[in-house]
Design a protein around this motif. Structure first.
Motif, PDB file in Angstrom:
ATOM      1  N   ILE A  22      -0.432  12.582   1.380  1.00 44.77           N
ATOM      2  CA  ILE A  22      -0.545  13.928   1.953  1.00 44.77           C
ATOM      3  C   ILE A  22       0.565  14.818   1.407  1.00 44.77           C
ATOM      4  O   ILE A  22       0.320  15.965   1.013  1.00 44.77           O
ATOM      5  CB  ILE A  22      -0.519  13.870   3.494  1.00 44.77           C
ATOM      6  N   ALA A  23       1.777  14.296   1.355  1.00 47.49           N
ATOM      7  CA  ALA A  23       2.910  15.081   0.844  1.00 47.49           C
ATOM      8  C   ALA A  23       2.687  15.476  -0.614  1.00 47.49           C
ATOM      9  O   ALA A  23       2.993  16.606  -1.014  1.00 47.49           O
ATOM     10  CB  ALA A  23       4.211  14.297   1.003  1.00 47.49           C
ATOM     11  N   ALA A  24       2.135  14.563  -1.423  1.00 43.26           N
ATOM     12  CA  ALA A  24       1.877  14.873  -2.833  1.00 43.26           C
ATOM     13  C   ALA A  24       0.829  15.972  -2.964  1.00 43.26           C
ATOM     14  O   ALA A  24       0.975  16.882  -3.793  1.00 43.26           O
ATOM     15  CB  ALA A  24       1.425  13.615  -3.573  1.00 43.26           C
ATOM     16  N   ILE A  25      -0.207  15.916  -2.150  1.00 41.55           N
ATOM     17  CA  ILE A  25      -1.236  16.965  -2.175  1.00 41.55           C
ATOM     18  C   ILE A  25      -0.637  18.297  -1.733  1.00 41.55           C
ATOM     19  O   ILE A  25      -0.896  19.341  -2.340  1.00 41.55           O
ATOM     20  CB  ILE A  25      -2.439  16.569  -1.298  1.00 41.55           C
ATOM     21  N   GLU A  26       0.173  18.263  -0.697  1.00 44.03           N
ATOM     22  CA  GLU A  26       0.802  19.502  -0.213  1.00 44.03           C
ATOM     23  C   GLU A  26       1.748  20.090  -1.255  1.00 44.03           C
ATOM     24  O   GLU A  26       1.840  21.314  -1.391  1.00 44.03           O
ATOM     25  CB  GLU A  26       1.530  19.243   1.104  1.00 44.03           C
ATOM     26  N   ARG A  27       2.444  19.234  -2.003  1.00 47.37           N
ATOM     27  CA  ARG A  27       3.315  19.731  -3.074  1.00 47.37           C
ATOM     28  C   ARG A  27       2.492  20.347  -4.201  1.00 47.37           C
ATOM     29  O   ARG A  27       2.893  21.348  -4.802  1.00 47.37           O
ATOM     30  CB  ARG A  27       4.199  18.604  -3.630  1.00 47.37           C
ATOM     31  N   ALA A  28       1.354  19.749  -4.503  1.00 46.31           N
ATOM     32  CA  ALA A  28       0.511  20.250  -5.589  1.00 46.31           C
ATOM     33  C   ALA A  28      -0.149  21.575  -5.228  1.00 46.31           C
ATOM     34  O   ALA A  28      -0.364  22.426  -6.096  1.00 46.31           O
ATOM     35  CB  ALA A  28      -0.552  19.218  -5.942  1.00 46.31           C
ATOM     36  N   PRO A  46       0.822  -1.214   0.000  1.00 49.25           N
ATOM     37  CA  PRO A  46       0.000   0.000   0.000  1.00 49.25           C
ATOM     38  C   PRO A  46       0.859   1.270   0.000  1.00 49.25           C
ATOM     39  O   PRO A  46       1.985   1.277   0.492  1.00 49.25           O
ATOM     40  CB  PRO A  46      -0.795  -0.086   1.299  1.00 49.25           C
ATOM     41  N   VAL A  47       0.298   2.311  -0.563  1.00 47.52           N
ATOM     42  CA  VAL A  47       0.960   3.611  -0.543  1.00 47.52           C
ATOM     43  C   VAL A  47       0.739   4.224   0.843  1.00 47.52           C
ATOM     44  O   VAL A  47      -0.402   4.313   1.297  1.00 47.52           O
ATOM     45  CB  VAL A  47       0.370   4.544  -1.624  1.00 47.52           C
ATOM     46  N   PRO A  48       1.803   4.627   1.514  1.00 39.92           N
ATOM     47  CA  PRO A  48       1.633   5.229   2.834  1.00 39.92           C
ATOM     48  C   PRO A  48       0.844   6.545   2.755  1.00 39.92           C
ATOM     49  O   PRO A  48       1.025   7.338   1.819  1.00 39.92           O
ATOM     50  CB  PRO A  48       3.056   5.502   3.311  1.00 39.92           C
ATOM     51  N   LEU A  49      -0.021   6.763   3.715  1.00 38.42           N
ATOM     52  CA  LEU A  49      -0.829   7.974   3.756  1.00 38.42           C
ATOM     53  C   LEU A  49       0.045   9.219   3.735  1.00 38.42           C
ATOM     54  O   LEU A  49      -0.271  10.203   3.062  1.00 38.42           O
ATOM     55  CB  LEU A  49      -1.726   7.969   4.994  1.00 38.42           C
ATOM     56  N   ARG A  50       1.160   9.190   4.429  1.00 39.09           N
ATOM     57  CA  ARG A  50       2.032  10.369   4.476  1.00 39.09           C
ATOM     58  C   ARG A  50       2.521  10.755   3.080  1.00 39.09           C
ATOM     59  O   ARG A  50       2.714  11.927   2.782  1.00 39.09           O
ATOM     60  CB  ARG A  50       3.189  10.147   5.440  1.00 39.09           C
TER      61      ARG A  50
END
Length: 93
Positions: free
Chosen positions: A11-17, A4-8
């Protein structure tokens, strides 16, 4: 085994976007959560249909879903029937 892809990481990808906009981050999270929920339902539908097609009973399938035999049958039987028709007659029919 599926990793699984870790939630963190999500979240980091959304914050970068959307680095400076909490509301855009929230909107992106809502869209992703809805998409993954639908995708998860479709995944279960497909796997249950495959299991039924392979001859497994509802009693064998249900424990893997964490529900009773009756609950599994009620939840998935319509999709299994649709899946059977699509695989018998082709998805384009």
């Amino acid at each position: 085994m599926v990793r699984p892809v870790p939630l963190r990481d999500v979240i980091a990808a959304i914050e970068r976007a959307y680095p400076d906009d909490s509301l855009d981050q929230l909107a992106a999270a809502v869209i992703l959560a809805a998409h993954w929920s639908r995708l998860g339902d479709q995944l279960l539908d497909s796997c249950v249909a495959e299991a039924r097609h392979a001859g497994l009973s509802w009693a064998e399938i249900a424990p893997h879903l964490g529900v009773s035999r009756q609950a599994a049958q009620q939840r998935f039987s319509a999709y299994v029937a649709e899946w059977d028709v699509a695989t018998t007659f082709g998805a384009d029919s």
